[in-house]
Design an enzyme around this catalytic site. Structure first.
Site, short mmCIF file in Angstrom:
data_model
loop_
_atom_site.label_atom_id
_atom_site.label_comp_id
_atom_site.label_asym_id
_atom_site.label_seq_id
_atom_site.Cartn_x
_atom_site.Cartn_y
_atom_site.Cartn_z
N ASP A 141 10.17 6.40 -4.87
CA ASP A 141 8.74 6.32 -4.61
C ASP A 141 8.07 7.19 -5.69
O ASP A 141 8.73 8.05 -6.28
CB ASP A 141 8.50 6.89 -3.20
CG ASP A 141 7.04 7.06 -2.90
OD1 ASP A 141 6.31 6.08 -2.98
OD2 ASP A 141 6.63 8.20 -2.59
N ASP A 187 4.32 8.59 -5.80
CA ASP A 187 3.40 9.63 -5.31
C ASP A 187 4.11 10.50 -4.26
O ASP A 187 4.53 10.00 -3.23
CB ASP A 187 2.18 8.91 -4.72
CG ASP A 187 1.34 9.79 -3.84
OD1 ASP A 187 0.83 10.79 -4.34
OD2 ASP A 187 1.18 9.46 -2.65
N ARG A 235 -1.42 0.88 -6.84
CA ARG A 235 -1.84 0.00 -7.92
C ARG A 235 -2.10 0.80 -9.20
O ARG A 235 -2.28 0.22 -10.27
CB ARG A 235 -3.14 -0.73 -7.52
CG ARG A 235 -2.92 -1.76 -6.44
CD ARG A 235 -4.22 -2.34 -5.96
NE ARG A 235 -3.99 -3.33 -4.94
CZ ARG A 235 -3.86 -4.63 -5.18
NH1 ARG A 235 -3.98 -5.10 -6.39
NH2 ARG A 235 -3.62 -5.47 -4.19
P1 B16 Z 1 -3.60 3.31 -4.90
P2 B16 Z 1 3.46 5.81 -3.15
C1 B16 Z 1 0.93 5.42 -2.37
O1 B16 Z 1 1.85 5.73 -3.39
C2 B16 Z 1 0.27 6.68 -1.86
O2 B16 Z 1 1.24 7.51 -1.22
C3 B16 Z 1 -0.81 6.34 -0.87
O3 B16 Z 1 -1.45 7.53 -0.43
C4 B16 Z 1 -1.82 5.40 -1.54
O4 B16 Z 1 -2.84 5.02 -0.64
C5 B16 Z 1 -1.08 4.17 -2.06
O5 B16 Z 1 -0.06 4.58 -2.96
C6 B16 Z 1 -2.01 3.23 -2.78
O6 B16 Z 1 -2.46 3.88 -3.94
O7 B16 Z 1 -4.90 3.51 -4.23
O8 B16 Z 1 -3.41 4.14 -6.15
O9 B16 Z 1 -3.27 1.85 -5.14
O10 B16 Z 1 3.71 7.00 -2.30
O11 B16 Z 1 3.89 4.50 -2.52
O12 B16 Z 1 3.99 5.97 -4.57
MG MG Z 2 4.92 8.64 -1.61
#
Ligand code: B16
Ligand code: MG
Length: 218
Positions: free
Chosen positions: A10, A12, A118
């Site tokens: 993963d 984030d 994204r």
């Molecule tokens: P975005 P991961 C996720 O990343 C985040 O943990 C989550 O908080 C976020 O809402 C999601 O990505 C979408 O992110 O707005 O940048 O498309 O933990 O799956 O790497």
């Molecule tokens: Mg994460």
């Protein structure tokens, strides 16, 4: 029994601490809308898509929001988040993340990213990691976000590895569910450490060796 052929990380909260930037982005929107929001609530947004995150944020709202308003709020949050991301530079990875990746690579284990975000391509570029992983799958590629296993199954397919031979590393409850639902073993770190469904837990990646992960498949 399969041996460990691949690790799907993963992004984030596992490779980079963009989770705090997500918090700051949503907090700004919540404050502007007069909606209570704190770090505990933010934990529920980990691994969850942008629009689903907004729905969770709006749970305590005292009025309903139209679809157009929701799109506007999500766009505003993403603008704040993208601005914060510009601070990222090579080396801004979480403790032990790259060392572990390098050790796995040396042991001929394939590496992938499986992220709901994204913004993954931009994040990897800011970190100087575009092209580092053998495959990536992210929020731009999928219809169903975690806890659906789609992003991890796509990452495994792009690597040419079966789920039974791939370990998922996650910091989110939704992500651990996705790993288990997809037939992967799971290493839970950070906010997910201690999740009883995980096959191994650690506060971060700094204390772990490639052998620790391979041992799960012996
Ligand atoms: P975005 P991961 C996720 O990343 C985040 O943990 C989550 O908080 C976020 O809402 C999601 O990505 C979408 O992110 O707005 O940048 O498309 O933990 O799956 O790497
Ligand atoms: Mg994460």
């Amino acid at each position: 029994m399969s041996k460990l052929e691949a690790v799907i990380f993963d992004l984030d909260g596992v490779i980079v601490s963009t989770d705090h930037y997500h918090y700051l982005g949503w907090k700004r929107i919540a404050d502007e809308e007069g909606i209570p929001f704190d770090e505990k609530k933010n934990d529920r947004l980990r691994g969850v898509s942008r629009m689903e995150s907004l729905e969770i944020l709006l749970e305590p709202a005292t009025r309903t929001y139209s679809e157009a308003e929701k799109t506007e709020l999500a766009t505003r949050k993403n603008d704040v988040y993208r601005d914060l991301l510009r601070q990222l530079k090579p080396g801004d990875t979480l403790p032990g993340a790259i060392e572990l990746c390098d050790a796995l690579r040396a042991a001929e284990v394939k590496l992938a990213i499986g992220s709901s975000s994204r913004n993954s391509p931009a994040i990897l570029e800011y970190l100087g990691l575009d092209g580092y992983f053998h495959a990536t799958a992210d929020g731009n590629d999928i219809r169903n976000s975690k806890p659906d296993p789609e992003v991890f199954l796509l990452a495994a397919e792009r690597l040419g590895v079966a789920p039974a031979a791939a370990l998922v590393v996650e910091d989110a409850e939704a992500g651990v569910s996705a790993a288990v639902n997809g037939g992967f073993k799971c290493l839970a770190v950070g906010a997910a450490a201690g999740d009883e469904r995980a096959h191994l837990s650690a506060p971060d990646l700094a204390q772990l060796t490639a052998r620790d992960l391979q041992r799960l498949y012996d």
